[in-house]
Design an enzyme around this catalytic site. Structure first.
Site, mmCIF file in Angstrom:
data_model
loop_
_atom_site.group_PDB
_atom_site.id
_atom_site.type_symbol
_atom_site.label_atom_id
_atom_site.label_comp_id
_atom_site.label_asym_id
_atom_site.label_seq_id
_atom_site.Cartn_x
_atom_site.Cartn_y
_atom_site.Cartn_z
ATOM 1 N N CYS A 161 -3.646 0.605 2.627
ATOM 2 C CA CYS A 161 -2.600 0.082 2.439
ATOM 3 C C CYS A 161 -1.394 1.001 2.629
ATOM 4 C CB CYS A 161 -2.312 -0.448 1.194
ATOM 5 S SG CYS A 161 -3.605 -1.928 0.551
ATOM 6 N N HIS A 206 3.425 -8.265 1.221
ATOM 7 C CA HIS A 206 2.606 -7.081 1.466
ATOM 8 C C HIS A 206 1.777 -7.322 2.811
ATOM 9 C CE1 HIS A 206 0.232 -3.383 1.236
ATOM 10 N NE2 HIS A 206 -0.941 -4.084 0.622
#
Length: 401
Positions: free
Chosen positions: A88, A344
């Site tokens: 991420c 996200h």
């Protein structure tokens, strides 16, 4: 001897798409949308970009494994394009590549872009990982909510917190981010929620309920970086600079020995110490104006407040409940809604966080603009799992501050 990158690189321009379920766009459309805003903001033409870095976590499904897909989609002028991936933290990794290239003197103007198209998979969460020894042996039954729920349990046990008190603290994190997102037209989730909504929501992995988990989104964000001298020559007056960029990667010790108790992120503490030293920050609780951190789950944000040395050990729940990190608090955290509500898209998140810092430093954040002239912001981007992760930390601020 290395001296770091403080004030050697400034942001010439930035762009960010609206995050959400972007059924109308492919990955290439999202990348083009972010770049168009970025070029306009920078006041340059595409042909002036000399190198580019693409950050993606799973986007190889759409743009391919290397940089060719992005170069073709954006019609970049036969420049070097490198695809990077670091869980991420992939967007931050792209920015690090571009910043280091400029700081080294290898190029004058570089592009960092992060993009992810996750909603077309037909799966409610993240797409399934590819096959391989690590995925099949280490993660056969692992879920992200499950692993971060373990972090929550470890933190609560270590500090002897009552379950109701702890649940109210992490619920406040989510309520705060939802309230902030209502003032952000590019955020994915813009509906306010109450403490009761968060506490009574369906349980996902005890103690994490539905509202403790961030949204899975489509989106892209990008930055064009250059030297202060070049920015001045191009007519830029108010400059936002990179004060520090540090990356700390787990050695595996967290999962191998008994020294780590599972209640914090070791890599965040290492990256924070390095970044603060590089940027000249000695009292983070007093010197930092804004925070954008990797709130994949509400408890991650809570724990990170201590890992960044803002809250004292065991005091993050109290600071959170006292409003210290609210939009009108001493150091707002996720003033744009964060991963929790902005969304996200894996490869875009690190650059999205930087985008908010950039807007705030220039006084261009609209309804959510802080009125106290923020001058130093920290961007914290985490990747992987509590016991096996990478942490990218950037310090962003007004040039010369």
């Amino acid at each position: 001897m290395a001296t770091g990158i403080k004030d050697k690189v400034v942001i010439l321009g930035m762009g960010c798409t609206r995050f959400g379920e972007r059924w109308d766009c492919g990955a290439e459309n999202l990348a083009a949308e972010a770049l168009a805003e970025c070029l306009t903001d920078a006041g340059i033409e595409k042909k002036q970009i000399q190198a580019a870095w693409l950050g993606t976590g799973i986007e190889m499904l759409h743009l391919g494994n290397g940089g060719v897909g992005l170069s073709m989609a954006l019609r970049l002028p036969n420049i070097p394009v490198s695809r990077v991936e670091n869980f991420c933290a992939s967007g931050s990794e792209a920015l690090r590549g571009a910043v280091y290239a400029v700081a080294s003197g290898a190029v004058d103007i570089a592009l960092a872009i992060g993009v992810e198209k996750l909603k077309d998979t037909g799966y409610g969460g993240l797409p399934q990982r590819p096959r391989g020894a690590l995925n099949e042996i280490v993660w056969p039954n692992l879920t992200a909510p499950g692993s971060f729920a373990q972090l929550a349990s470890a933190y609560r046990a270590k500090h002897g917190l009552e379950a109701d008190y702890f649940k109210r603290a992490i619920a406040h994190v989510s309520v705060k981010s939802h309230a902030n997102a209502t003032r952000n037209p590019k955020a994915h989730l813009r509906n306010p929620i109450s403490i009761d909504d968060a506490i009574k929501a369906p349980m996902i992995a005890e103690p994490l309920g539905l509202y403790d988990c961030c949204g899975v989104s489509d989106g892209a964000a990008c930055a064009i970086v250059t030297t202060p001298e070049m920015a001045r020559a191009l007519g830029k007056k108010n400059l936002v600079s990179i004060k520090a960029m540090q990356l700390a990667v787990s050695s595996g010790s967290e999962a191998s020995y008994n020294d780590w108790d599972g209640s914090y992120f070791q890599t965040t503490r290492v990256a924070a110490r390095r970044a603060y030293a590089e940027a000249g920050i000695t009292k983070p609780r007093e010197q930092i104006s804004l925070l954008e951190v990797h709130d994949c789950f509400s408890v991650t944000e809570l724990v990170t407040m201590e890992d960044l040395y803002i809250s004292e050990e065991g005091r993050a729940p109290s600071d959170i409940l006292d409003g210290f990190y609210d939009a009108d608090g001493k150091i707002p955290c996720q003033i744009d809604g964060g991963l929790k509500c902005f969304g996200h898209p894996i490869g875009a998140s690190g650059l999205r966080m930087t985008y908010e810092m950039y807007l705030q430093m220039l006084g261009r954040a609209g309804e959510r603009q802080r009125q106290d002239n923020p001058s130093i912001g920290v961007v914290h981007n985490l990747g992987g799992f509590p016991w096996q992760n990478v942490c990218s930390l950037s310090v962003i601020g007004a040039y010369g501050a």
